[in-house]
Design an enzyme around this catalytic site. Sequence first.
Site, PDB file in Angstrom:
ATOM      1  N   LYS B  78       0.849  -1.201   0.000  1.00  0.00           N
ATOM      2  CA  LYS B  78       0.000   0.000   0.000  1.00  0.00           C
ATOM      3  C   LYS B  78       0.881   1.246   0.000  1.00  0.00           C
ATOM      4  O   LYS B  78       1.927   1.271   0.663  1.00  0.00           O
ATOM      5  CB  LYS B  78      -0.907  -0.042   1.243  1.00  0.00           C
ATOM      6  CG  LYS B  78      -1.985   1.037   1.289  1.00  0.00           C
ATOM      7  CD  LYS B  78      -2.873   0.883   2.534  1.00  0.00           C
ATOM      8  CE  LYS B  78      -3.974   1.934   2.580  1.00  0.00           C
ATOM      9  NZ  LYS B  78      -4.839   1.801   3.770  1.00  0.00           N
ATOM     10  N   SER B 156     -10.002   2.226   2.874  1.00  0.00           N
ATOM     11  CA  SER B 156      -9.049   2.929   2.053  1.00  0.00           C
ATOM     12  C   SER B 156      -8.087   2.009   1.299  1.00  0.00           C
ATOM     13  O   SER B 156      -7.488   2.435   0.321  1.00  0.00           O
ATOM     14  CB  SER B 156      -8.227   3.889   2.915  1.00  0.00           C
ATOM     15  OG  SER B 156      -7.383   3.177   3.803  1.00  0.00           O
ATOM     16  N   SER B 180     -10.444  -0.042   7.092  1.00  0.00           N
ATOM     17  CA  SER B 180      -9.802   0.097   5.774  1.00  0.00           C
ATOM     18  C   SER B 180      -9.151  -1.157   5.233  1.00  0.00           C
ATOM     19  O   SER B 180      -8.728  -1.171   4.077  1.00  0.00           O
ATOM     20  CB  SER B 180      -8.758   1.211   5.812  1.00  0.00           C
ATOM     21  OG  SER B 180      -9.369   2.468   5.761  1.00  0.00           O
TER      22      SER B 180
END
Lengths: 95, 493
Positions: B78, B156, B180
Amino acid sequence: MSIDLETAAKVAKLARIKVEDDALPALADEFNTILGFIEQLNEVDVDGVEPMTSVTPQRLKRREDVVTDGHMPEKILSNAPDAREGFFAVPKVME
Amino acid sequence: MTELNKLTLAEARDKLRAGDVTSVELTQACLDAIEGADALGAFVHKTPEIALERARAADARIAQGDAPAMCGLPIGIKDLFCTKGVDSQAASRILQGFKPEYESTVSQQLLDDGAVMLGKLNMDEFAMGSSNETSVYGNVVNPWKVDDRALTPGGSSGGSAAAVAADLCLAATGTDTGGSIRQPAAFTGITGIKPTYGRCSRWGIVAFASSLDQAGPMTKDVRDAAIMLQAMCGHDPKDSTSADIPVPDFEAMLTGDVKGKVIGIPREYRMDGMPEEIEKLWADGTAMLKDAGAEIRDISLPHTKYALPAYYVIAPAEASSNLARYDGVRYGHRAKLAQGDGITEMYEKTRAEGFGHEVQRRVMVGTYVLSAGFYDAYYNRARKVRTLIKRDFEQVFDSGIDAILTPATPSAAFGLGEMAQADPVQMYLNDVFTVTVNLAGLPGVSLPAGLDKQGLPLGLQLIGRPWEEGDLLNTAYALERAAGFVAKPAKWW
């Protein structure tokens, strides 16, 4: 609690985010929606409840108060938008 | 033979150790898949040279018989994780061009174990969002598709979820502040675990809300989650909240035996207007665990309703403090200044240009709730409510509950843009089932358990006792086996 334009402008200033005057009404509306949602917390009886400071009960670790790192100014400055002579450069702050 | 990019971590690990495949072959298969998947918007900084170099190093290591579980396995990282010399910008314009001089502890541990980084994955800006629509890179599109709409992968960690679901990588790192990892895992039919607060070091992960943020793996199944979590966990002196306690062998704890375990079903999670399909999924999951020998007990978590409003005080408050560092001085974007502009104008213009709308809004809400005169009314009250939310869980666990079963999300994936006209609170409701877990610092895992009428995946969440990720993953493993979820999105990209 309702947020007026003056308060919205003050919050933007405190947060150091430039918000144009014509964007303030929409911003104040959004604040009011979010704060309206948060107001629900007033229904909760919190008398005698300690505010949480740490979600896990452990005590923070301690160590000797000594320098453990350093001597890398080039690395520190490598991502700066403006670095000169080993320093971060910013606009003039004094008249 | 299955295409190599479609393997699980466990399958690929076993094939590497048996000499049936090389890391270079696995890595190349993923790089090829990534090249053909730009339509998903998942990988935003591709690092093929680094990947192949690490794959060759991993092959050499495996040949010498020195191979930790993650050695040679290609994964995505990420964009919130700082990776040395590789763009790390938290999907924000304000960190454009930022190349860290250091590596986050979690990605370093994966690197030390020989894992192969394929590139950086898209996400909501500063991890603030539930649909991956706040990213400076643009939207991520869910690989699942049932009509002509482009669906959100959730957020997210939307890039991580889409990349794993589409077999662009074997697994990916995610982070979870209010859901998330778990919400996007549910929206894309994959598995994701947020460990206990303090399990994974936060050092080198761009901070959103420090008392809530935790990293975790996003994987194709529960076994993979156990394998990858193992590599990500552990004490780190560089994070003062990192727990100095032993990490058990999570994979070895996957027996699938849940006989005698007590599973709590919290009545407050039965929301008004909850879709029938979610109700049914939850009831089916409950029945599966019962059939596997677990005892089912109704429980109450009375402060559940106040979790989201407490979160939307605490998280923005911490964000306003954490994001104060983006001032145009030390890294990232600096606005072009006009004649006569001083340092205050530089801050204000830089932050107005560098932060997107949602980030600006949260920073300002946080500033407001922390400002003089409102600190007690908002921030302290929210922290007291947080104490009560945690106490709810403690009482339930003290009464003998081993794990709690809930839906992961209140709906299946929705269309990109569908929430554009809704007020921000509507979007926040996506995290209604997950956010309590962050506030209480507990481990929570989301796993796919069925499809809705349209054919989209739905997830269930299991919440465990602090530090008992191994037991939690074992319960998830039993549920996974009973649910038998094998559906994959049909390739359209």
